[in-house]
Design a protein around this motif. Sequence first.
Motif, short mmCIF file in Angstrom:
data_model
loop_
_atom_site.label_atom_id
_atom_site.label_comp_id
_atom_site.label_asym_id
_atom_site.label_seq_id
_atom_site.Cartn_x
_atom_site.Cartn_y
_atom_site.Cartn_z
N ALA A 176 48.10 35.07 33.29
CA ALA A 176 47.72 35.40 31.93
C ALA A 176 46.54 34.55 31.48
CB ALA A 176 48.89 35.21 30.96
N ALA A 177 45.83 35.05 30.47
CA ALA A 177 44.71 34.32 29.88
C ALA A 177 44.76 34.47 28.37
CB ALA A 177 43.38 34.85 30.41
N LEU A 178 44.49 33.38 27.67
CA LEU A 178 44.31 33.41 26.22
C LEU A 178 42.83 33.61 25.97
CD1 LEU A 178 45.53 33.06 23.37
CD2 LEU A 178 44.96 30.62 23.56
N VAL A 179 42.45 34.81 25.54
CA VAL A 179 41.05 35.20 25.43
C VAL A 179 40.58 35.05 23.99
CG1 VAL A 179 39.37 37.03 25.77
CG2 VAL A 179 41.33 36.82 27.33
N GLU A 180 39.50 34.29 23.81
CA GLU A 180 38.84 34.21 22.50
C GLU A 180 37.86 35.37 22.40
OE1 GLU A 180 35.88 31.41 19.82
OE2 GLU A 180 36.91 30.54 21.55
N LEU A 181 38.03 36.21 21.40
CA LEU A 181 37.24 37.42 21.25
C LEU A 181 35.91 37.17 20.55
CD1 LEU A 181 40.11 39.80 20.06
CD2 LEU A 181 39.30 39.45 22.40
N VAL A 182 34.98 38.07 20.78
CA VAL A 182 33.73 38.08 20.02
C VAL A 182 33.98 38.97 18.80
CG1 VAL A 182 31.30 38.68 20.03
CG2 VAL A 182 32.38 37.80 22.12
N PRO A 183 33.92 38.45 17.58
CA PRO A 183 34.26 39.23 16.40
C PRO A 183 33.34 40.44 16.22
CG PRO A 183 34.14 36.89 15.88
CD PRO A 183 33.57 37.05 17.26
N GLY A 184 33.94 41.56 15.81
CA GLY A 184 33.17 42.74 15.47
C GLY A 184 32.59 43.49 16.66
N ARG A 185 32.99 43.15 17.88
CA ARG A 185 32.46 43.81 19.09
C ARG A 185 33.60 44.43 19.88
NH1 ARG A 185 27.60 41.16 20.49
NH2 ARG A 185 26.60 40.49 18.53
N LEU A 186 33.24 45.34 20.78
CA LEU A 186 34.18 45.87 21.75
C LEU A 186 34.33 44.83 22.85
CD1 LEU A 186 35.91 48.24 22.85
CD2 LEU A 186 33.84 49.01 24.05
N ASN A 187 35.50 44.25 22.97
CA ASN A 187 35.78 43.24 23.99
C ASN A 187 36.59 43.87 25.12
OD1 ASN A 187 35.38 40.16 22.65
ND2 ASN A 187 35.63 41.81 21.18
N THR A 188 36.08 43.75 26.35
CA THR A 188 36.77 44.36 27.49
C THR A 188 36.92 43.36 28.63
OG1 THR A 188 34.71 45.20 28.47
CG2 THR A 188 35.88 46.66 26.92
N ALA A 189 37.81 43.71 29.55
CA ALA A 189 38.04 42.91 30.75
C ALA A 189 38.00 43.84 31.95
CB ALA A 189 39.39 42.20 30.69
N GLU A 190 37.10 43.57 32.89
CA GLU A 190 37.03 44.33 34.14
C GLU A 190 37.75 43.55 35.22
OE1 GLU A 190 33.80 45.99 37.42
OE2 GLU A 190 33.10 45.31 35.46
N VAL A 191 38.59 44.22 35.97
CA VAL A 191 39.44 43.57 36.97
C VAL A 191 38.98 43.93 38.37
CG1 VAL A 191 41.80 43.35 37.86
CG2 VAL A 191 41.41 43.59 35.41
N LEU A 192 38.87 42.91 39.23
CA LEU A 192 38.54 43.10 40.64
C LEU A 192 39.61 42.40 41.48
CD1 LEU A 192 34.71 42.31 40.51
CD2 LEU A 192 35.78 44.56 40.57
N MET A 193 40.02 43.05 42.57
CA MET A 193 41.05 42.47 43.42
C MET A 193 40.68 42.61 44.89
SD MET A 193 44.53 43.86 41.56
CE MET A 193 45.54 42.93 42.70
N ALA A 194 41.09 41.64 45.69
CA ALA A 194 40.89 41.67 47.13
C ALA A 194 42.11 41.04 47.79
CB ALA A 194 39.63 40.92 47.53
N ALA A 195 42.35 41.38 49.05
CA ALA A 195 43.52 40.85 49.75
C ALA A 195 43.24 40.75 51.24
CB ALA A 195 44.74 41.73 49.51
N GLU A 196 43.90 39.80 51.88
CA GLU A 196 43.87 39.67 53.33
C GLU A 196 45.28 39.90 53.86
OE1 GLU A 196 42.44 35.83 54.33
OE2 GLU A 196 40.33 36.34 54.04
N LEU A 197 45.38 40.77 54.87
CA LEU A 197 46.65 41.02 55.53
C LEU A 197 46.53 40.65 57.00
CD1 LEU A 197 46.51 43.28 53.10
CD2 LEU A 197 48.61 44.06 54.21
N GLU A 198 47.60 40.12 57.55
CA GLU A 198 47.61 39.75 58.96
C GLU A 198 48.42 40.79 59.74
OE1 GLU A 198 48.24 35.85 61.84
OE2 GLU A 198 48.76 35.75 59.70
N HIS A 199 47.73 41.46 60.68
CA HIS A 199 48.36 42.48 61.51
C HIS A 199 48.65 41.90 62.89
CE1 HIS A 199 47.35 45.91 58.78
NE2 HIS A 199 46.37 45.10 58.44
#
Length: 222
Positions: A176-199
Amino acid sequence: MTEVRLHEVELLPERTLGGPADDEPLRGRLTFGWDVLPADHEGAPAEWASYVKATPDREFRQLLMVCSFRPETPTGKGAFRHASLGVALSTPDGRAQPVARLIDPGERTRPVAGSGMGMSFTVSAGVLEVGVEKPPGAGPERDEWIVRGHGSSQPNPQWEFRRVKSYPLAGDHPVAALVELVPGRLNTAEVLMAAELEHRSWGIRRYRARLAPSPHAIVLAG
């Protein structure tokens, strides 16, 4: 207690030299979910409430995210070895950015028993001899991190997940994150994920998550 709905995530293999040409995307191995909560929502770390009360002129949201890693199955090969979750906070014009003032966890650990074994090296008559030694009192448990967060007070927090001895990378892992917003703007969060698997047959393979819609933007306020 907040219930986060999890969504299936498709893992796309990164093409590498020597990798299998018919390497298909992995499905049914990773789910991801999120919720955007008020700053004073119950269940947040105690220091978050203190931080919000100390800055009454600012606006905050709690961004709660859950990654759920599933173990290897006969149809889903490979065991999770490492994964990362990154969040890019922004506004449309980019002149001002929301900031993750506080993140949780900074570090999540599990007790792992040490092997207590070491190597000894001696040289006798010009011949190097290598042996195994166990120091006195060796073998106690020590804490190893399984989740580690970075980017507090930054617009791009990120978390790393890893397996350690006796603790596979499996199950639900909330961050989790406590996000301080920019007042009066559209505030968004883009998520990126990566993973390593061992076969067993391919070795370590790296994948990137396909999040839909793409880019995956979570609206925090606007």
